[in-house]
Design a protein around this motif. Structure first.
Motif, mmCIF file in Angstrom:
data_model
loop_
_atom_site.group_PDB
_atom_site.id
_atom_site.type_symbol
_atom_site.label_atom_id
_atom_site.label_comp_id
_atom_site.label_asym_id
_atom_site.label_seq_id
_atom_site.Cartn_x
_atom_site.Cartn_y
_atom_site.Cartn_z
ATOM 1 N N ARG A 1 -0.445 2.988 -12.598
ATOM 2 C CA ARG A 1 0.214 1.676 -12.017
ATOM 3 C C ARG A 1 1.658 1.752 -11.048
ATOM 4 N N GLY A 2 2.401 2.602 -11.538
ATOM 5 C CA GLY A 2 3.732 2.096 -11.582
ATOM 6 C C GLY A 2 3.309 3.526 -10.301
ATOM 7 N N LEU A 3 3.563 5.046 -10.318
ATOM 8 C CA LEU A 3 3.315 6.052 -10.079
ATOM 9 C C LEU A 3 2.326 6.134 -8.891
ATOM 10 N N ILE A 4 1.398 6.387 -9.495
ATOM 11 C CA ILE A 4 -0.244 6.716 -8.620
ATOM 12 C C ILE A 4 -0.948 6.091 -8.183
ATOM 13 N N GLU A 5 -0.796 4.716 -8.403
ATOM 14 C CA GLU A 5 -1.319 3.826 -7.506
ATOM 15 C C GLU A 5 -0.537 3.706 -6.018
ATOM 16 N N PRO A 6 0.818 3.735 -6.131
ATOM 17 C CA PRO A 6 1.796 3.042 -4.976
ATOM 18 C C PRO A 6 1.573 4.982 -3.731
ATOM 19 N N LEU A 7 1.497 5.910 -4.973
ATOM 20 C CA LEU A 7 1.094 6.956 -3.781
ATOM 21 C C LEU A 7 0.350 6.422 -3.505
ATOM 22 N N GLN A 8 -1.126 6.480 -3.792
ATOM 23 C CA GLN A 8 -2.568 6.427 -3.361
ATOM 24 C C GLN A 8 -2.790 5.691 -2.510
ATOM 25 N N ALA A 9 -2.035 4.700 -2.688
ATOM 26 C CA ALA A 9 -2.571 2.949 -1.562
ATOM 27 C C ALA A 9 -1.446 2.358 -1.636
ATOM 28 N N GLY A 10 -0.324 2.827 -1.012
ATOM 29 C CA GLY A 10 0.915 2.191 -1.079
ATOM 30 C C GLY A 10 0.861 2.097 0.361
ATOM 31 N N MET A 11 2.245 1.083 0.829
ATOM 32 C CA MET A 11 2.962 1.042 2.385
ATOM 33 C C MET A 11 4.592 1.725 2.263
ATOM 34 N N VAL A 12 4.534 2.310 3.565
ATOM 35 C CA VAL A 12 6.277 2.343 3.455
ATOM 36 C C VAL A 12 6.546 1.891 4.964
ATOM 37 N N PHE A 13 8.216 1.833 5.155
ATOM 38 C CA PHE A 13 7.929 1.432 6.439
ATOM 39 C C PHE A 13 9.304 3.079 7.149
ATOM 40 N N LEU A 14 8.958 3.205 8.606
ATOM 41 C CA LEU A 14 9.584 4.692 8.991
ATOM 42 C C LEU A 14 9.792 4.471 10.244
ATOM 43 N N PRO A 15 10.684 5.085 10.243
ATOM 44 C CA PRO A 15 11.099 4.595 12.107
ATOM 45 C C PRO A 15 10.996 5.636 12.884
ATOM 46 N N ASP A 16 10.332 5.377 14.034
ATOM 47 C CA ASP A 16 10.200 5.864 15.465
ATOM 48 C C ASP A 16 10.925 6.568 15.917
ATOM 49 N N ALA A 17 11.076 7.125 17.216
ATOM 50 C CA ALA A 17 12.038 7.673 17.806
ATOM 51 C C ALA A 17 13.213 6.579 18.294
ATOM 52 N N ALA A 18 13.148 5.163 18.545
ATOM 53 C CA ALA A 18 13.640 4.895 18.935
ATOM 54 C C ALA A 18 14.615 3.819 17.768
ATOM 55 N N GLY A 19 13.809 4.287 16.621
ATOM 56 C CA GLY A 19 14.780 3.836 15.075
ATOM 57 C C GLY A 19 14.033 2.887 14.724
ATOM 58 N N ILE A 20 12.678 1.825 16.309
ATOM 59 C CA ILE A 20 11.794 0.926 15.327
ATOM 60 C C ILE A 20 11.241 1.492 14.238
ATOM 61 N N GLN A 21 12.000 0.135 13.325
ATOM 62 C CA GLN A 21 10.927 0.716 12.000
ATOM 63 C C GLN A 21 8.950 0.629 12.260
ATOM 64 N N ASN A 22 7.910 0.708 11.748
ATOM 65 C CA ASN A 22 7.179 0.690 11.957
ATOM 66 C C ASN A 22 6.470 0.780 10.076
ATOM 67 N N LEU A 23 5.077 0.038 10.073
ATOM 68 C CA LEU A 23 4.333 0.360 8.684
ATOM 69 C C LEU A 23 3.271 1.151 8.802
ATOM 70 N N PHE A 24 3.778 1.778 7.487
ATOM 71 C CA PHE A 24 2.295 2.968 7.744
ATOM 72 C C PHE A 24 1.668 2.749 6.089
ATOM 73 N N VAL A 25 0.820 2.987 5.436
ATOM 74 C CA VAL A 25 -0.179 3.484 4.349
ATOM 75 C C VAL A 25 0.206 4.846 4.002
ATOM 76 N N THR A 26 0.157 4.983 2.979
ATOM 77 C CA THR A 26 0.678 6.863 2.252
ATOM 78 C C THR A 26 -1.111 7.640 2.944
ATOM 79 N N THR A 27 -2.163 6.734 2.658
ATOM 80 C CA THR A 27 -3.389 7.970 3.759
ATOM 81 C C THR A 27 -3.087 8.656 4.569
ATOM 82 N N GLU A 28 -1.852 7.442 5.914
ATOM 83 C CA GLU A 28 -1.587 7.419 6.875
ATOM 84 C C GLU A 28 -0.902 9.248 6.823
#
Length: 852
Positions: free
Chosen positions: A598-625
């Motif tokens: 629950r705490g490690l495998i599921e978030p790795l398999q189907a979690g979300m994360v904010f990552l910045p682009d070149a302009a520093g704007i945060q974009n939402l991605f799922v781990t599969t992306e």
């Protein structure tokens, strides 16, 4: 003469007193008898002064002179005692293993070298077959010594008559019985060994022996009893002091004798011997199968005509005894109604069974004809076609040669041609060669330019994507760190928050290995581990369903099952996280392996994360992306109770000690040694290692996919994750991650024109399409939280959604469950369009019933 309507089959039985032959062929859906012959020898083959070879040759010559066998298949039977027939039940096994088992059984059962034996086998009908595995099935093994088989072939070789089948006489009789008498049997898959159908006992009484056959159509038992018609004759010879010939005549015409009772009394001892042998055989068969149920006894063979034999057998065996004096399913009245055939019909059972096998209608299709003879005949039959094919090829080659020669002669320069003619032709050839050379140069130049262009494209892609490539590892590190429980970034007093109540993961090492072909990593052992992980997830999921009832948790957006179904291919990295935790809650859905899932495998398999682009704007991605897939629990171990020093978890009691490839650490430090006077605590330690595939996707490629449709899919994924976390009745990272994401996103957008989450943001009264969808997801998530609802309301007050997004927002609203009426009203006012026209033809109005 046989009626040559079509190719038929001759069944020939060479007995001790006569040769019997029957021809059968197809007619419609049944078979008919076209011809027969019954040729009695002047003397019996077993008489001391007889010449068996000469008698059989004369009978065969007479058969050929009376009947046309050319073009027909010829099958013969041999006495049962001349061969071996064994039936055994192999252990449950795959069908492909049957030949090996049979060969082993043949070596055990046949008392000769297999090279000196002709043998064949067949799996009998009945038994159970499931996914290639057979159980409760019998296999029949049949064999004869090679020299005996060749002796049976000699009479036919002398008249140059080719045989197609050699079958044991009892098995030919079995084929006749199952086709003609047991034609209404249930399907083979309905056969039950512990409750079989009733069986028949067939007594085929010959001149020297009697074949006893016990069968219910599925199973067969056989024994040759050494008592036949000649034994009755010899008994009369002994008792009445007659010659063998006179005794035989008296036996056949006992009813016309002066005193029939005397003849019967003379044979009574042989009658009794036969009954005794039959009873012994039946008792033996019953000992092999206690479930056997005998219905009646059937007798066949001309010896059955002996006076009183049928009644004597019925009285002493305590079964009904029936003569097989007709064939139920054999047509052809010209033969079957013939007086000669009707008078000897009891002797044609073997011939009938042989015809059935030759026509492919018999249950048993084994053949004791030597394989080398069958192969030689097959080759001989193909020779005419082979010669014809070679002839056609030679003719085709000849025509091709003459056509080519004719074409060449038209352009060939004669030796006596003038110099001018020769020069003219040579100039044409040189011109054609020049054109061909120029064409080759142009193609070569074009290929060179194409390669240069591809090189420039590759270089451009490398230059353009260099930034993306450099940040890929940092994105992976940030992703791994983001899925760790948020509370482990804070310092907590072990006296207030015991170790066994902390969801912290202590990541000791992070290792990576590149595979040019990921299938090298995806071994059978890894597949097994993945299946175990997925099955454990399903088990915990089912437990959650039971706890929450209908409408329980939804599956994550992507699972190991789905990624495994897509297959593992291409190149990529395999990342391994090795660590431990102390969270050992007694709840069946928390702690131990469940906590890792629950705490490690599921978030790795189907979690979300904010990552910045070149302009520093945060974009939402799922781990599969990001290219993460196939997250597998590789090793697990309950280490039992461990002693922990108070200072062993500085920096927040969690995080990762080693960076990827041995780089910098992430989060808090690992286990560190504290002062010896620090207090100690105890907790159960659970160690684990998790591996997953990482096939990096460039940020530029991911941003190209940030369309309204994809953002909508992510939003719906958030809904699923929220319900999953709520159903678990826990604060696993799904819910915590979602809450954190919404809080930070709303905080970033609250500053008009501010930098927000790492870069410039649009004004709140001019939100982009994707921002509206994110706000709608936040509204749904906090629909039952009054404080959060107020935050959402304040964010939405006075906002106006782009008209181009009205239909999209409407469809999204229809997927939201559990919204309060008040919040639905605010959302309706926010997009500021009439409720009955909000969808603009794309679906029901906003205030319609939400989709289920």
């Amino acid at each position: 003469m046989a009626n040559k309507k079509e190719v038929g089959v001759w069944g020939i039985d060479i007995g001790q007193s006569a040769l019997k032959a029957l021809r059968c062929s197809y007619e419609g859906d049944g078979i008919v008898a076209d011809a027969f012959d019954f040729i009695e020898y002047p003397k019996m083959l077993s008489e001391p002064d007889s010449n068996p070879i000469e008698l059989v040759d004369e009978a065969l010559e007479k058969l050929l002179s009376r009947n046309d066998l050319e073009g027909d298949l010829v099958t013969i039977s041999v006495p049962g005692q001349a061969g071996l027939a064994k039936f055994f039940m192999p252990p449950p096994t795959e069908i492909k293993n049957i030949p090996g088992i049979v060969k082993f059984e043949a070596q055990q059962q046949i008392p000769f070298d297999l090279e000196d034996v002709i043998w064949d086998y067949q799996k009998m009908i009945g038994g159970t077959e499931l996914e290639g595995l057979i159980t409760d099935s019998e296999v029949g093994l049949f064999a004869m010594k090679r020299d005996q088989v060749l002796r049976q072939l000699e009479p036919f070789d002398r008249i140059e008559l080719d045989l197609s089948v050699i079958q044991l006489a009892p098995m030919a009789m079995y084929n006749y019985i199952t086709y003609d008498l047991l034609d209404n049997l249930p399907d083979a898959d309905m056969f039950m060994a512990d409750d079989p159908p009733e069986s028949y006992v067939v007594l085929s009484i010959g001149t020297e022996t009697t074949d006893l056959i016990l069968t219910n159509g599925y199973r067969i038992r056989h024994r040759s009893i050494p008592i036949g018609g000649n034994h009755f004759t010899r008994q009369i010879t002994t008792q009445l002091k007659l010659t063998f010939a006179k005794a035989e005549h008296l036996k056949r015409n006992a009813r016309q004798a002066k005193d029939p009772k005397v003849v019967f009394q003379a044979m009574r001892a042989t009658y009794q011997d036969m009954v005794t042998e039959i009873q012994r055989s039946l008792e033996y068969f019953r000992s092999l199968d206690r479930n056997v149920k005998i219905k009646e006894i059937i007798v066949t063979g001309n010896t059955v005509k002996l006076p009183g034999l049928q009644a004597f057998l019925s009285k002493n065996l305590d079964f009904d005894v029936t003569e097989l004096d007709h064939f139920n399913r054999l047509g052809g009245s010209t033969v079957t109604e013939s007086p000669a055939f009707k008078d000897n019909v009891l002797a044609f059972g073997n011939c009938y069974g042989l015809c059935l096998q030759g026509l492919g209608l018999a249950q048993l299709q084994t053949n004791l004809l030597p394989r080398e003879i069958m192969i030689d005949r097959l080759v001989d039959s193909k020779k005419p076609w082979t010669i014809a094919a070679i002839s056609l090829l030679l003719i085709a080659y000849a025509f091709n040669f003459f056509f080519k020669f004719g074409a060449a002669s038209k352009v060939d320069i004669p030796q006596d041609a003038t110099a001018a003619a020769s020069n003219e032709w040579q100039q044409a050839i040189n011109s054609a060669n020049n054109v061909q050379t120029r064409s080759s140069n142009f193609k070569s130049q074009d290929k060179k330019l194409e390669n240069e262009l591809n090189s420039f494209k590759d270089l451009g892609a490398q230059l353009a994507g260099s930034t993306d490539t450099r940040i890929q590892w940092m994105e992976l590190i940030r992703t791994i760190n983001s899925i760790l429980p948020e509370e482990q970034a804070t310092v907590r007093d072990p006296d207030e928050v015991p170790f066994d109540q902390r969801r912290d993961f202590y990541i000791e090492t992070v290792e990576s290995q590149y595979f040019a072909d990921l299938t090298e990593w995806y071994t059978e052992d890894i597949k097994k581990r993945q299946k175990e992980t997925d099955n454990f997830f399903k088990k915990v999921e089912a437990s959650a369903d039971d706890a929450t009832g209908p409408g329980g948790p939804s599956s994550p957006p992507a699972t190991n099952d789905e990624t495994a179904a897509a297959g593992v291919e291409g190149d990529g990295w395999v990342i391994e996280l090795k660590g431990h935790h102390f969270y050992q809650n007694d709840n069946v859905r928390e702690g131990g392996e469940v906590h890792v899932i629950r705490g490690l495998i599921e978030p790795l398999q189907a979690g979300m994360v904010f990552l910045p682009d070149a302009a520093g704007i945060q974009n939402l991605f799922v781990t599969t992306e990001l290219g993460i897939s196939n997250v597998i629990l590789v090793t697990k171990k309950d280490d039992g109770v461990q002693t922990i020093r108070r200072g062993a978890t500085s920096g927040g009691a969690g995080g990762m000690d080693g960076g990827i490839g041995g780089g910098a650490g992430i989060g808090g430090g690992g286990d560190q040694v504290s002062a010896e006077d620090e207090p100690t605590y105890t907790a159960k330690k659970y160690s684990f290692s998790v591996q997953f595939i990482w096939q990096p996707n460039l940020l530029t490629d991911r941003l190209k996919e940030q369309t309204i449709e994809n953002i909508t899919k992510k939003t719906i994924s958030l809904f699923s994750l929220k319900r999953l976390a709520a159903a678990n009745n826990s604060q696993y990272p799904f819910e915590a991650q979602l809450a954190s994401f919404v809080d930070s996103y709303l905080g970033a957008k609250a500053v008009t024109g501010g930098s927000g989450m790492g870069g410039p943001q649009p004004a709140t009264n001019n939100l982009a399409d994707g921002d509206w969808i994110i706000l709608l997801s936040a509204a749904e998530f906090f629909a039952t939280d009054a404080d959060k609802q107020n935050s959402v309301k304040s964010m939405l007050t006075g906002k106006k959604a782009p008209e181009t997004l009205h239909a999209d927002i409407t469809r999204i609203l229809q997927t939201i469950q559990g919204l309060t009426p008040e919040l639905r009203t605010i959302l309706t006012e926010t997009i500021q369009v009439p409720m009955d026209t909000a969808d603009k033809g794309n679906g029901p109005p906003i205030d319609g019933t939400p989709a289920g």
